[in-house]
Design a protein around this motif. Structure first.
Motif, PDB file in Angstrom:
ATOM      1  N   SER A   1     -10.270   2.206  -0.492  1.00  0.00           N
ATOM      2  CA  SER A   1     -10.699   2.306  -1.892  1.00  0.00           C
ATOM      3  C   SER A   1      -9.689   3.067  -2.730  1.00  0.00           C
ATOM      4  CB  SER A   1     -12.056   3.008  -1.974  1.00  0.00           C
ATOM      5  OG  SER A   1     -13.030   2.265  -1.304  1.00  0.00           O
ATOM      6  N   PHE A   2      -9.085   4.079  -2.141  1.00  0.00           N
ATOM      7  CA  PHE A   2      -8.146   4.927  -2.863  1.00  0.00           C
ATOM      8  C   PHE A   2      -6.802   4.236  -3.088  1.00  0.00           C
ATOM      9  CE2 PHE A   2      -4.925   8.361  -2.875  1.00  0.00           C
ATOM     10  CZ  PHE A   2      -5.366   9.061  -3.985  1.00  0.00           C
ATOM     11  N   LEU A   3      -6.367   3.420  -2.141  1.00  0.00           N
ATOM     12  CA  LEU A   3      -5.008   2.872  -2.179  1.00  0.00           C
ATOM     13  C   LEU A   3      -4.904   1.405  -2.563  1.00  0.00           C
ATOM     14  CD1 LEU A   3      -3.645   4.621   1.023  1.00  0.00           C
ATOM     15  CD2 LEU A   3      -2.985   5.099  -1.341  1.00  0.00           C
ATOM     16  N   THR A   4      -6.035   0.733  -2.758  1.00  0.00           N
ATOM     17  CA  THR A   4      -5.974  -0.694  -3.088  1.00  0.00           C
ATOM     18  C   THR A   4      -6.739  -0.986  -4.375  1.00  0.00           C
ATOM     19  OG1 THR A   4      -8.000  -1.381  -1.954  1.00  0.00           O
ATOM     20  CG2 THR A   4      -5.994  -1.217  -0.612  1.00  0.00           C
ATOM     21  N   ASP A   5      -6.650  -2.248  -4.777  1.00  0.00           N
ATOM     22  CA  ASP A   5      -7.384  -2.692  -5.960  1.00  0.00           C
ATOM     23  C   ASP A   5      -8.840  -3.022  -5.612  1.00  0.00           C
ATOM     24  OD1 ASP A   5      -7.125  -5.036  -4.514  1.00  0.00           O
ATOM     25  OD2 ASP A   5      -6.141  -6.172  -6.108  1.00  0.00           O
ATOM     26  N   GLY A   6      -9.258  -2.698  -4.393  1.00  0.00           N
ATOM     27  CA  GLY A   6     -10.619  -2.987  -3.956  1.00  0.00           C
ATOM     28  C   GLY A   6     -10.730  -4.346  -3.300  1.00  0.00           C
ATOM     29  N   LYS A   7      -9.652  -5.091  -3.329  1.00  0.00           N
ATOM     30  CA  LYS A   7      -9.634  -6.410  -2.681  1.00  0.00           C
ATOM     31  C   LYS A   7      -8.653  -6.335  -1.526  1.00  0.00           C
ATOM     32  CE  LYS A   7     -10.945  -8.476  -7.007  1.00  0.00           C
ATOM     33  NZ  LYS A   7     -10.456  -9.012  -8.234  1.00  0.00           N
ATOM     34  N   THR A   8      -7.427  -6.768  -1.762  1.00  0.00           N
ATOM     35  CA  THR A   8      -6.437  -6.719  -0.681  1.00  0.00           C
ATOM     36  C   THR A   8      -5.102  -6.131  -1.124  1.00  0.00           C
ATOM     37  OG1 THR A   8      -5.715  -8.971  -1.194  1.00  0.00           O
ATOM     38  CG2 THR A   8      -7.386  -8.713   0.532  1.00  0.00           C
ATOM     39  N   ARG A   9      -4.906  -5.959  -2.416  1.00  0.00           N
ATOM     40  CA  ARG A   9      -3.608  -5.527  -2.928  1.00  0.00           C
ATOM     41  C   ARG A   9      -3.464  -4.001  -2.876  1.00  0.00           C
ATOM     42  NH1 ARG A   9      -1.407  -5.284  -8.788  1.00  0.00           N
ATOM     43  NH2 ARG A   9       0.807  -5.099  -8.372  1.00  0.00           N
ATOM     44  N   VAL A  10      -2.434  -3.547  -2.155  1.00  0.00           N
ATOM     45  CA  VAL A  10      -2.132  -2.119  -2.097  1.00  0.00           C
ATOM     46  C   VAL A  10      -1.480  -1.737  -3.419  1.00  0.00           C
ATOM     47  CG1 VAL A  10      -0.802  -0.334  -0.911  1.00  0.00           C
ATOM     48  CG2 VAL A  10      -1.870  -2.169   0.405  1.00  0.00           C
ATOM     49  N   MET A  11      -1.992  -0.695  -4.069  1.00  0.00           N
ATOM     50  CA  MET A  11      -1.529  -0.305  -5.399  1.00  0.00           C
ATOM     51  C   MET A  11      -0.467   0.790  -5.372  1.00  0.00           C
ATOM     52  SD  MET A  11      -3.229  -2.440  -7.176  1.00  0.00           S
ATOM     53  CE  MET A  11      -2.995  -1.875  -8.851  1.00  0.00           C
ATOM     54  N   ALA A  12      -0.150   1.301  -4.209  1.00  0.00           N
ATOM     55  CA  ALA A  12       0.894   2.319  -4.084  1.00  0.00           C
ATOM     56  C   ALA A  12       2.177   1.649  -3.598  1.00  0.00           C
ATOM     57  CB  ALA A  12       0.466   3.392  -3.089  1.00  0.00           C
ATOM     58  N   ASP A  13       3.302   2.104  -4.111  1.00  0.00           N
ATOM     59  CA  ASP A  13       4.588   1.547  -3.679  1.00  0.00           C
ATOM     60  C   ASP A  13       4.894   1.905  -2.231  1.00  0.00           C
ATOM     61  OD1 ASP A  13       4.984   0.488  -6.198  1.00  0.00           O
ATOM     62  OD2 ASP A  13       6.333   2.071  -6.853  1.00  0.00           O
ATOM     63  N   HIS A  14       4.510   3.097  -1.820  1.00  0.00           N
ATOM     64  CA  HIS A  14       4.811   3.589  -0.479  1.00  0.00           C
ATOM     65  C   HIS A  14       3.560   4.245   0.109  1.00  0.00           C
ATOM     66  CE1 HIS A  14       9.179   3.109  -1.064  1.00  0.00           C
ATOM     67  NE2 HIS A  14       8.891   3.440  -2.309  1.00  0.00           N
ATOM     68  N   VAL A  15       3.234   3.868   1.337  1.00  0.00           N
ATOM     69  CA  VAL A  15       2.130   4.487   2.058  1.00  0.00           C
ATOM     70  C   VAL A  15       2.690   4.933   3.406  1.00  0.00           C
ATOM     71  CG1 VAL A  15      -0.186   4.194   3.019  1.00  0.00           C
ATOM     72  CG2 VAL A  15       0.460   2.960   0.936  1.00  0.00           C
ATOM     73  N   PHE A  16       2.459   6.196   3.746  1.00  0.00           N
ATOM     74  CA  PHE A  16       2.984   6.771   4.979  1.00  0.00           C
ATOM     75  C   PHE A  16       1.852   7.124   5.929  1.00  0.00           C
ATOM     76  CE2 PHE A  16       6.025   7.645   1.650  1.00  0.00           C
ATOM     77  CZ  PHE A  16       7.232   7.318   2.244  1.00  0.00           C
ATOM     78  N   ALA A  17       2.100   6.939   7.207  1.00  0.00           N
ATOM     79  CA  ALA A  17       1.139   7.332   8.238  1.00  0.00           C
ATOM     80  C   ALA A  17       1.368   8.791   8.590  1.00  0.00           C
ATOM     81  CB  ALA A  17       1.317   6.460   9.488  1.00  0.00           C
ATOM     82  N   TYR A  18       0.288   9.515   8.720  1.00  0.00           N
ATOM     83  CA  TYR A  18       0.387  10.927   9.093  1.00  0.00           C
ATOM     84  C   TYR A  18       1.130  11.087  10.418  1.00  0.00           C
ATOM     85  CZ  TYR A  18      -0.952  15.695  10.188  1.00  0.00           C
ATOM     86  OH  TYR A  18      -0.927  17.020  10.501  1.00  0.00           O
TER      87      TYR A  18
ATOM     88  N   HIS B   1       5.649   3.466   7.540  1.00  0.00           N
ATOM     89  CA  HIS B   1       6.060   3.498   6.129  1.00  0.00           C
ATOM     90  C   HIS B   1       5.885   2.088   5.555  1.00  0.00           C
ATOM     91  CE1 HIS B   1       9.456   4.137   2.934  1.00  0.00           C
ATOM     92  NE2 HIS B   1       8.255   3.985   2.387  1.00  0.00           N
ATOM     93  N   LEU B   2       4.759   1.873   4.913  1.00  0.00           N
ATOM     94  CA  LEU B   2       4.467   0.588   4.281  1.00  0.00           C
ATOM     95  C   LEU B   2       5.038   0.600   2.876  1.00  0.00           C
ATOM     96  CD1 LEU B   2       2.974  -2.161   4.460  1.00  0.00           C
ATOM     97  CD2 LEU B   2       0.971  -0.985   3.513  1.00  0.00           C
ATOM     98  N   VAL B   3       5.878  -0.372   2.568  1.00  0.00           N
ATOM     99  CA  VAL B   3       6.479  -0.482   1.245  1.00  0.00           C
ATOM    100  C   VAL B   3       5.870  -1.691   0.555  1.00  0.00           C
ATOM    101  CG1 VAL B   3       8.638  -0.776  -0.047  1.00  0.00           C
ATOM    102  CG2 VAL B   3       8.627   0.507   2.098  1.00  0.00           C
ATOM    103  N   THR B   4       5.258  -1.459  -0.601  1.00  0.00           N
ATOM    104  CA  THR B   4       4.644  -2.541  -1.371  1.00  0.00           C
ATOM    105  C   THR B   4       5.032  -2.400  -2.836  1.00  0.00           C
ATOM    106  OG1 THR B   4       2.638  -1.232  -1.640  1.00  0.00           O
ATOM    107  CG2 THR B   4       2.656  -2.778   0.186  1.00  0.00           C
ATOM    108  N   PRO B   5       6.267  -2.777  -3.169  1.00  0.00           N
ATOM    109  CA  PRO B   5       6.731  -2.604  -4.552  1.00  0.00           C
ATOM    110  C   PRO B   5       5.827  -3.318  -5.551  1.00  0.00           C
ATOM    111  CG  PRO B   5       8.447  -3.578  -3.167  1.00  0.00           C
ATOM    112  CD  PRO B   5       7.213  -3.476  -2.344  1.00  0.00           C
ATOM    113  N   GLN B   6       5.541  -2.639  -6.619  1.00  0.00           N
ATOM    114  CA  GLN B   6       4.689  -3.202  -7.669  1.00  0.00           C
ATOM    115  C   GLN B   6       5.561  -3.953  -8.675  1.00  0.00           C
ATOM    116  OE1 GLN B   6       1.267  -2.683  -7.135  1.00  0.00           O
ATOM    117  NE2 GLN B   6       2.169  -1.836  -5.274  1.00  0.00           N
ATOM    118  N   ALA B   7       5.052  -5.063  -9.140  1.00  0.00           N
ATOM    119  CA  ALA B   7       5.788  -5.885 -10.109  1.00  0.00           C
ATOM    120  C   ALA B   7       5.774  -5.280 -11.476  1.00  0.00           C
ATOM    121  CB  ALA B   7       5.190  -7.290 -10.161  1.00  0.00           C
TER     122      ALA B   7
END
Length: 104
Positions: free
Chosen positions: A20-37, A98-104
């Protein structure tokens, strides 16, 4: 953990959801970079490269390492109830932490 996934969790078990915090509530990750602890070295390398300066973090207030595995039933229930969170976690882990999901 069972309180977290119960229908009416007590206040102490009402934790947020990464999905819920990192996506649009569907499938799109809204952060450019997500790191695993678990892969903090990827985060530190990212910071060092972008700041053009070595970044080191001294651990503080670290809990002792203890073996506290979830039972198979509890883990299966957690994966079922929080499937979207695990989908996101698995994607980050597949990206070596390190998930990279560049936003348009």
């Amino acid at each position: 953990m069972r309180e977290v996934v119960s229908d009416k969790p007590p206040e102490r078990a009402q934790i947020g959801r990464q999905f819920s915090f990192l996506t649009d509530g569907k499938t799109r990750v809204m952060a450019d970079h997500v790191f695993a602890y678990e892969h903090q070295e990827a985060f530190l390398m990212f910071l060092s490269e972008h700041l053009q300066h070595p970044v080191e973090i001294t651990p503080k207030n670290v809990s002792p390492l203890i073996d506290a595995p979830l039972g198979d039933e509890t883990l299966a229930l957690l994966r079922e109830v929080r499937a979207e969170d695990f989908m996101l976690y698995d994607a980050v882990m597949e990206a070596k932490g390190h998930l990279v999901t560049p936003q348009a």
